[in-house]
Motif scaffolding. Structure first.
Motif, PDB file in Angstrom:
ATOM      1  N   SER A 153       9.122   7.429  -2.882  1.00 29.33           N
ATOM      2  CA  SER A 153       8.962   8.526  -3.844  1.00 29.33           C
ATOM      3  C   SER A 153       9.230   8.054  -5.262  1.00 29.33           C
ATOM      4  CB  SER A 153       9.902   9.676  -3.484  1.00 29.33           C
ATOM      5  OG  SER A 153      11.256   9.229  -3.468  1.00 29.33           O
ATOM      6  N   SER A 154      10.219   7.160  -5.409  1.00 38.07           N
ATOM      7  CA  SER A 154      10.505   6.642  -6.746  1.00 38.07           C
ATOM      8  C   SER A 154       9.350   5.801  -7.260  1.00 38.07           C
ATOM      9  CB  SER A 154      11.794   5.801  -6.724  1.00 38.07           C
ATOM     10  OG  SER A 154      11.657   4.697  -5.840  1.00 38.07           O
ATOM     11  N   GLN A 155       8.738   5.030  -6.355  1.00 37.16           N
ATOM     12  CA  GLN A 155       7.581   4.238  -6.734  1.00 37.16           C
ATOM     13  C   GLN A 155       6.399   5.133  -7.075  1.00 37.16           C
ATOM     14  OE1 GLN A 155       7.127   0.822  -7.191  1.00 37.16           O
ATOM     15  NE2 GLN A 155       9.365   0.841  -7.123  1.00 37.16           N
ATOM     16  N   THR A 156       6.302   6.263  -6.391  1.00 35.89           N
ATOM     17  CA  THR A 156       5.223   7.208  -6.691  1.00 35.89           C
ATOM     18  C   THR A 156       5.387   7.779  -8.099  1.00 35.89           C
ATOM     19  OG1 THR A 156       5.031   7.819  -4.350  1.00 35.89           O
ATOM     20  CG2 THR A 156       4.083   9.341  -5.965  1.00 35.89           C
ATOM     21  N   SER A 157       6.619   8.130  -8.449  1.00 33.92           N
ATOM     22  CA  SER A 157       6.888   8.639  -9.799  1.00 33.92           C
ATOM     23  C   SER A 157       6.582   7.577 -10.842  1.00 33.92           C
ATOM     24  CB  SER A 157       8.349   9.084  -9.919  1.00 33.92           C
ATOM     25  OG  SER A 157       8.648  10.098  -8.990  1.00 33.92           O
ATOM     26  N   LEU A 158       6.965   6.343 -10.536  1.00 39.40           N
ATOM     27  CA  LEU A 158       6.675   5.248 -11.446  1.00 39.40           C
ATOM     28  C   LEU A 158       5.176   5.048 -11.600  1.00 39.40           C
ATOM     29  CD1 LEU A 158       7.626   2.808 -13.152  1.00 39.40           C
ATOM     30  CD2 LEU A 158       7.595   1.455 -11.039  1.00 39.40           C
ATOM     31  N   THR A 159       4.457   5.154 -10.484  1.00 44.81           N
ATOM     32  CA  THR A 159       3.002   4.994 -10.527  1.00 44.81           C
ATOM     33  C   THR A 159       2.353   6.044 -11.408  1.00 44.81           C
ATOM     34  OG1 THR A 159       2.954   4.006  -8.316  1.00 44.81           O
ATOM     35  CG2 THR A 159       0.891   4.939  -9.142  1.00 44.81           C
ATOM     36  N   LYS A 219      -8.369  -9.227  -0.011  1.00 47.90           N
ATOM     37  CA  LYS A 219      -8.054  -9.246   1.412  1.00 47.90           C
ATOM     38  C   LYS A 219      -8.297  -7.864   1.986  1.00 47.90           C
ATOM     39  CE  LYS A 219      -4.486 -11.507   2.926  1.00 47.90           C
ATOM     40  NZ  LYS A 219      -3.082 -11.929   3.219  1.00 47.90           N
ATOM     41  N   VAL A 220      -8.899  -7.816   3.176  1.00 46.18           N
ATOM     42  CA  VAL A 220      -9.224  -6.546   3.817  1.00 46.18           C
ATOM     43  C   VAL A 220      -8.171  -6.226   4.863  1.00 46.18           C
ATOM     44  CG1 VAL A 220     -10.915  -5.277   5.178  1.00 46.18           C
ATOM     45  CG2 VAL A 220     -11.688  -6.889   3.424  1.00 46.18           C
ATOM     46  N   HIS A 221      -7.608  -5.026   4.773  1.00 51.17           N
ATOM     47  CA  HIS A 221      -6.673  -4.505   5.771  1.00 51.17           C
ATOM     48  C   HIS A 221      -7.286  -3.229   6.340  1.00 51.17           C
ATOM     49  CE1 HIS A 221      -3.307  -7.183   4.664  1.00 51.17           C
ATOM     50  NE2 HIS A 221      -3.728  -7.031   3.424  1.00 51.17           N
ATOM     51  N   GLY A 222      -8.052  -3.361   7.388  1.00 55.14           N
ATOM     52  CA  GLY A 222      -8.724  -2.196   7.953  1.00 55.14           C
ATOM     53  C   GLY A 222      -9.776  -1.669   7.006  1.00 55.14           C
ATOM     54  N   SER A 223      -9.588  -0.435   6.561  1.00 55.70           N
ATOM     55  CA  SER A 223     -10.544   0.187   5.633  1.00 55.70           C
ATOM     56  C   SER A 223     -10.139  -0.007   4.175  1.00 55.70           C
ATOM     57  CB  SER A 223     -10.653   1.689   5.932  1.00 55.70           C
ATOM     58  OG  SER A 223      -9.389   2.322   5.777  1.00 55.70           O
ATOM     59  N   VAL A 224      -9.020  -0.701   3.958  1.00 55.97           N
ATOM     60  CA  VAL A 224      -8.491  -0.887   2.611  1.00 55.97           C
ATOM     61  C   VAL A 224      -8.646  -2.348   2.187  1.00 55.97           C
ATOM     62  CG1 VAL A 224      -6.441  -0.783   1.158  1.00 55.97           C
ATOM     63  CG2 VAL A 224      -6.847   0.999   2.852  1.00 55.97           C
ATOM     64  N   THR A 225      -9.118  -2.554   0.968  1.00 53.50           N
ATOM     65  CA  THR A 225      -9.240  -3.898   0.402  1.00 53.50           C
ATOM     66  C   THR A 225      -8.216  -4.066  -0.703  1.00 53.50           C
ATOM     67  OG1 THR A 225     -11.611  -3.965   0.865  1.00 53.50           O
ATOM     68  CG2 THR A 225     -10.778  -5.542  -0.744  1.00 53.50           C
ATOM     69  N   ILE A 238       0.833  -1.196   0.000  1.00 49.18           N
ATOM     70  CA  ILE A 238       0.000   0.000   0.000  1.00 49.18           C
ATOM     71  C   ILE A 238       0.873   1.254   0.000  1.00 49.18           C
ATOM     72  CG2 ILE A 238      -1.723   1.275   1.330  1.00 49.18           C
ATOM     73  CD1 ILE A 238      -2.729  -1.382   2.382  1.00 49.18           C
ATOM     74  N   HIS A 239       1.958   1.219   0.774  1.00 49.04           N
ATOM     75  CA  HIS A 239       2.828   2.386   0.873  1.00 49.04           C
ATOM     76  C   HIS A 239       3.948   2.282  -0.144  1.00 49.04           C
ATOM     77  CE1 HIS A 239       0.714   3.365   4.545  1.00 49.04           C
ATOM     78  NE2 HIS A 239       0.926   2.128   4.977  1.00 49.04           N
ATOM     79  N   SER A 240       4.278   3.367  -0.778  1.00 52.94           N
ATOM     80  CA  SER A 240       5.326   3.356  -1.802  1.00 52.94           C
ATOM     81  C   SER A 240       6.315   4.478  -1.554  1.00 52.94           C
ATOM     82  CB  SER A 240       4.704   3.519  -3.192  1.00 52.94           C
ATOM     83  OG  SER A 240       3.988   4.719  -3.269  1.00 52.94           O
ATOM     84  N   ILE A 288      -3.954   3.845  -8.560  1.00 54.72           N
ATOM     85  CA  ILE A 288      -3.945   5.174  -7.966  1.00 54.72           C
ATOM     86  C   ILE A 288      -4.243   5.128  -6.467  1.00 54.72           C
ATOM     87  CG2 ILE A 288      -5.087   7.437  -7.950  1.00 54.72           C
ATOM     88  CD1 ILE A 288      -5.596   7.044 -10.957  1.00 54.72           C
ATOM     89  N   THR A 289      -5.244   4.340  -6.079  1.00 51.75           N
ATOM     90  CA  THR A 289      -5.751   4.371  -4.699  1.00 51.75           C
ATOM     91  C   THR A 289      -5.228   3.247  -3.809  1.00 51.75           C
ATOM     92  OG1 THR A 289      -7.705   3.028  -5.231  1.00 51.75           O
ATOM     93  CG2 THR A 289      -7.881   5.416  -5.552  1.00 51.75           C
ATOM     94  N   SER A 290      -4.718   2.159  -4.401  1.00 49.36           N
ATOM     95  CA  SER A 290      -4.324   0.954  -3.655  1.00 49.36           C
ATOM     96  C   SER A 290      -5.492   0.371  -2.864  1.00 49.36           C
ATOM     97  CB  SER A 290      -3.152   1.255  -2.702  1.00 49.36           C
ATOM     98  OG  SER A 290      -2.006   1.623  -3.416  1.00 49.36           O
ATOM     99  N   HIS A 291      -6.691   0.677  -3.290  1.00 49.64           N
ATOM    100  CA  HIS A 291      -7.909   0.158  -2.642  1.00 49.64           C
ATOM    101  C   HIS A 291      -8.817  -0.428  -3.715  1.00 49.64           C
ATOM    102  CE1 HIS A 291     -11.443  -0.295  -0.188  1.00 49.64           C
ATOM    103  NE2 HIS A 291     -12.101   0.628  -0.856  1.00 49.64           N
TER     104      HIS A 291
END
Length: 335
Positions: free
Chosen positions: A30-36, A176-182, A26-28, A96-99
């Motif tokens: 900065s380089s992964q963000t640019s790639l995304t 798979k559900v991780h809290g509020s994120v699926t 879920i967490h990326s 974009i959302t990882s959800h």
């Protein structure tokens, strides 16, 4: 794209535990963000161009042109690409959302869409190249037995086989559900199952078909050396489609095969490689209409003419009765 990234919490090679290491993290950084950002932009372009271009091909071949064997192949190829592009926005949203809010059914469908497109595309390329090889090698038999009905039957069998080969991808995709994120991820549960699926996909969906295509093209080239053609465009289009498929899918298969050996490859490299490879594989879905328009034509001249008319001309020229003349001046008419 998160088409085939594995949830590594579910298994690791040699039963070693690697907690909290996931390709779908879920967490990326900065380089992964640019790639995304880059991949999201690329996938949006692929989606828009793929939907428009393939819809145009289907309209031209299905409604504006007489139904023939060749445009039966191309209509099916365009339908395969269009189906994938239609479901691609869900993957863009997830990137974009990882959800994943779309449920298990769509999680399975989005994952299998790319592989259904892969199988159907390469099987169609096998049909197209084999068909051309038979036309040149056995022109009389081909003229007597090559019909639209038989081509349609071959396409149906191709879709059934493609659907069957896609089933493993459909089965292993889970949420798979991780809290509020699926999360929507690929859970093979065991390394042996993962290896079996990957190798089957590579061998049946890439290696064997490519070998058949290469063999057909070699036979075709040998036969064409003794023939004089009115137009070489049909064969340029076929060659371009094959090269496009090969170039778009080789990186993906390379990283997926590397994924089987986690001990000698880092998760970060696989993460980046699989995402880029999957996006490049997705790009193959909008290449066909562009190839129909631009292959073998001067670019500036092409831009002066309408997109739809160029596709129609490419198809018409591909379907036009071609004259093949032996060195002894014997003329063969191939429909």
């Amino acid at each position: 794209m998160s088409v085939d990234y594995i949830e590594y919490d579910d298994y690791t090679p040699n039963n070693e535990t690697e907690n909290n290491i996931t390709i779908d993290g879920i967490h990326s950084s900065s380089s992964q963000t640019s790639l995304t950002v880059f991949l999201v932009t690329a996938n949006i372009i692929i989606c828009v161009m793929g939907l428009g271009g393939n819809a145009l091909v289907i309209w031209i071949c299905g409604w504006k042109m007489k139904r023939t064997v060749v445009n039966t192949w191309y209509i099916s190829l365009a339908i395969s690409d269009l189906m994938f592009c239609a479901i691609l926005p869900l993957e863009v949203y997830y990137t974009i959302t990882s959800h994943w809010p779309f449920g298990l059914v769509f999680c399975k469908l989005t994952s299998s869409a790319l592989f259904l497109n892969m199988y159907s595309s390469v099987f169609l390329l096998v049909l197209i190249s084999t068909d051309r090889c038979i036309m040149v090698s056995f022109p009389v038999w081909s003229q007597n037995h090559r019909t639209v009905t038989k081509a349609f039957g071959a396409v149906i069998l191709m879709w059934v086989l493609s659907g069957f080969m896609t089933l493993p991808s459909l089965i292993v995709r889970q949420t798979k559900v991780h809290g509020s994120v699926t999360q929507c991820y690929t859970g093979y549960m065991s390394h042996s199952r993962h290896k079996a699926v990957v190798l089957t996909r590579f061998i049946c969906g890439f290696l064997f078909p490519i070998l058949i295509i290469v063999f057909s093209c070699l036979v075709l080239c040998v036969k064409l050396k003794s023939l004089t053609m009115k137009s070489t465009k049909p064969y340029k289009v076929i060659a371009a489609l094959i090269v496009s498929f090969f170039c778009c899918w080789v990186p993906y298969h390379t990283f997926v095969l590397s994924e089987l050996d986690l001990e000698n490859n880092t998760v970060e490299v696989l993460n980046t490689g699989l995402k880029v490879g999957a996006t490049l594989a997705a790009a193959n879905s909008f290449m066909s209409p562009l190839l129909y328009v631009f292959i073998g034509n001067d670019f500036k001249h092409t831009l002066k003419r309408s997109f739809s008319s160029r596709i129609e001309e490419a198809m018409a020229e591909d379907l036009r009765t071609g004259g093949f003349t032996h060195s002894r001046s014997k003329v063969m008419e191939i429909a």
